[in-house]
Enzyme design. Structure first.
Site, mmCIF file in Angstrom:
data_model
loop_
_atom_site.group_PDB
_atom_site.id
_atom_site.type_symbol
_atom_site.label_atom_id
_atom_site.label_comp_id
_atom_site.label_asym_id
_atom_site.label_seq_id
_atom_site.Cartn_x
_atom_site.Cartn_y
_atom_site.Cartn_z
ATOM 1 N N GLU A 103 0.836 -1.201 0.000
ATOM 2 C CA GLU A 103 0.000 0.000 0.000
ATOM 3 C C GLU A 103 0.874 1.256 0.000
ATOM 4 O OE1 GLU A 103 0.079 -2.550 1.991
ATOM 5 O OE2 GLU A 103 -1.804 -2.910 3.045
ATOM 6 N N CYS A 151 -0.029 0.209 7.696
ATOM 7 C CA CYS A 151 -0.594 0.619 6.405
ATOM 8 C C CYS A 151 -1.990 1.208 6.574
ATOM 9 C CB CYS A 151 -0.665 -0.568 5.459
ATOM 10 S SG CYS A 151 0.957 -1.109 4.948
ATOM 11 N N GLY A 186 7.642 -42.384 -1.362
ATOM 12 C CA GLY A 186 6.618 -43.243 -1.938
ATOM 13 C C GLY A 186 5.380 -43.385 -1.059
HETATM 14 C C1 AOF Z 1 0.449 -5.062 4.554
HETATM 15 N N1 AOF Z 1 0.973 -4.861 3.333
HETATM 16 O O1 AOF Z 1 2.466 -5.329 1.731
HETATM 17 C C2 AOF Z 1 2.543 -6.619 3.685
HETATM 18 C C3 AOF Z 1 1.938 -6.850 4.962
HETATM 19 O O2 AOF Z 1 7.847 -6.161 9.706
HETATM 20 P P1 AOF Z 1 6.927 -5.514 8.720
HETATM 21 O O3 AOF Z 1 6.636 -4.095 9.052
HETATM 22 O O4 AOF Z 1 7.387 -5.658 7.284
HETATM 23 O O5 AOF Z 1 5.515 -6.252 8.842
HETATM 24 C C4 AOF Z 1 5.374 -7.590 8.417
HETATM 25 C C5 AOF Z 1 3.944 -8.036 8.617
HETATM 26 O O6 AOF Z 1 3.042 -7.164 7.931
HETATM 27 C C6 AOF Z 1 3.687 -9.419 8.022
HETATM 28 O O7 AOF Z 1 3.945 -10.432 8.963
HETATM 29 C C7 AOF Z 1 2.215 -9.341 7.657
HETATM 30 O O8 AOF Z 1 1.379 -9.534 8.773
HETATM 31 C C8 AOF Z 1 2.093 -7.902 7.190
HETATM 32 N N2 AOF Z 1 2.411 -7.824 5.759
HETATM 33 N N3 AOF Z 1 0.893 -6.077 5.336
HETATM 34 O O9 AOF Z 1 -0.421 -4.300 4.974
HETATM 35 C C9 AOF Z 1 1.990 -5.577 2.863
HETATM 36 N N4 AOF Z 1 3.613 -7.332 3.255
HETATM 37 ZN ZN ZN Z 2 1.375 -2.910 6.094
#
Ligand code: AOF
Ligand code: ZN
Length: 347
Positions: free
Chosen positions: A55, A88, A271
């Site tokens: 975002e 976000c 297997g």
């Molecule tokens: C979002 N948008 O593009 C992603 C999210 O350590 P950080 O700040 O990078 O946060 C990681 C966590 O954020 C991840 O475990 C998941 O819950 C969320 N990822 N969230 O709004 C994003 N990649």
């Molecule tokens: Zn985020």
């Protein structure tokens, strides 16, 4: 307000964008920002842990104020926590976004709750749009979050009468080239491939993911489970990754160890004994049965004991897709968690 056609298309686009990101400790996420009249204003995706979320990546491409009244279409619920980056949900609120459409809830205890935060700020929120496709993209990450183990696919090839080999044990080429190519694509999309030591001794598999004669760029780590030693000249020793050996039948312990190594998608190739053990242990999230129009008879069954003594204990599956592959048919299925009292489901 229901999701409209423009938003639906934007979600398809967001899923494409998400797939550009790397698989890793963070999920692959894509985002599209739509103007109030449905024009794409910006696109973004998450480039991996430590970098901006999808975002924020999309918003960063817009002039200040340009997202006012816009709709954000995102493949995962916008996060609500400060991790390596800020929340976000707050970034979207501050940018003046008035509507958010997302596919999947964020299962994280700390990161979840973004939808509620957005709604509290007066943003219109819709969830569940193309959730199945979004789930398929990040199934490994979701299973790791929820269960602390890899997402596990158990695969086998079988004759129409359910056999995995002929009486003498020979089993190569039950299915045709299209089915084998499909297996190799799925191997390449996995982080690890597991086989039992019996299969190593019987078939000497390379356990690489091949596109014709060439190796796919991403190769799964070979995992060999069982007590018998692997011969020093076995093909698996020439794999680009060093094999992992587990001299145990404690599959939950194997799954936990692989999880600790960052493996999110495990492809179990057999297997029959190993495939059956994963199913018996309740460790199959998805089953792939490649069914060839050939009859083998005999007692070399695709599965052995999976702990089903009577019909009431049958492991019921729901088929997600039947895929024709040349003369063969692939069933992609997942277990139905059936908590009805025994026998009630038989009719
Ligand atoms: C979002 N948008 O593009 C992603 C999210 O350590 P950080 O700040 O990078 O946060 C990681 C966590 O954020 C991840 O475990 C998941 O819950 C969320 N990822 N969230 O709004 C994003 N990649
Ligand atoms: Zn985020």
């Amino acid at each position: 307000m229901a999701v409209n056609g423009t938003e639906r298309e934007a979600m398809s686009r967001a899923l494409e964008l998400a797939a550009r990101g790397p698989r890793g400790v963070n999920p692959q996420v894509g985002a599209v920002i739509l103007s109030p009249d449905g024009e794409i204003l910006a696109e973004g995706w998450h480039h991996g842990a430590g970098t901006p979320h999808a975002e924020v990546d999309a918003l960063s491409k817009l002039a200040p104020g340009a997202a006012h009244g816009a709709t954000a279409v995102v493949t995962l619920e916008p996060c609500n926590h400060t991790g390596r980056t800020g929340p976000c949900a707050v970034a979207l609120i501050e940018a003046g976004v008035s509507r958010v459409v997302y596919a999947l809830d964020d299962p994280g205890v700390a990161s979840g709750g973004g939808a509620e935060r957005l709604q509290d700020a007066g943003v219109s929120v819709e969830s569940g749009e193309q959730a199945d496709a979004a789930h398929a993209l990040i199934d490994g990450w979701l299973t790791a979050q929820r269960l602390g183990r890899p997402h596990i696919t158990v695969k086998w090839a079988q004759s129409l009468d359910g056999r995995a080999a002929a009486a003498d044990g020979s089993s190569q080429w039950i299915t045709g080239p299209a089915a084998r190519a499909d297996v190799h694509r799925r191997r390449a999309a996995s982080d690890a491939i597991a086989v039992g030591t019996g299969t190593v001794l019987a078939d000497d598999p390379a356990l690489t993911a091949r596109d014709g004669d060439a190796l796919f760029p991403d190769q799964p780590v070979p995992v060999i489970i069982g007590a018998r030693p692997t011969p020093p000249d076995a093909a698996v020793h020439r794999h680009p990754h060093a094999p992992l050996f587990f001299d145990t039948h404690d599959l939950p312990a194997v799954a936990a160890d692989l999880h600790a190594r960052g493996i999110q998608r495990l492809f179990v190739e057999g297997g029959p004994t190993l495939a059956s053990a994963f199913i018996a242990a309740g460790l199959a999230d998805r089953v792939l049965a490649y069914i060839a129009p050939v009859l083998l008879g005999g007692d070399r069954l695709a599965l052995t004991d999976i702990g089903v003594a009577s019909i009431g204990e049958a492991r019921r599956l729901a088929v997600d897709e039947w895929v024709p592959l040349g003369p063969d048919l692939l069933a992609i299925a997942h277990p139905v968690i059936d908590d009805r009292p025994q026998n009630e489901g038989a009719a």
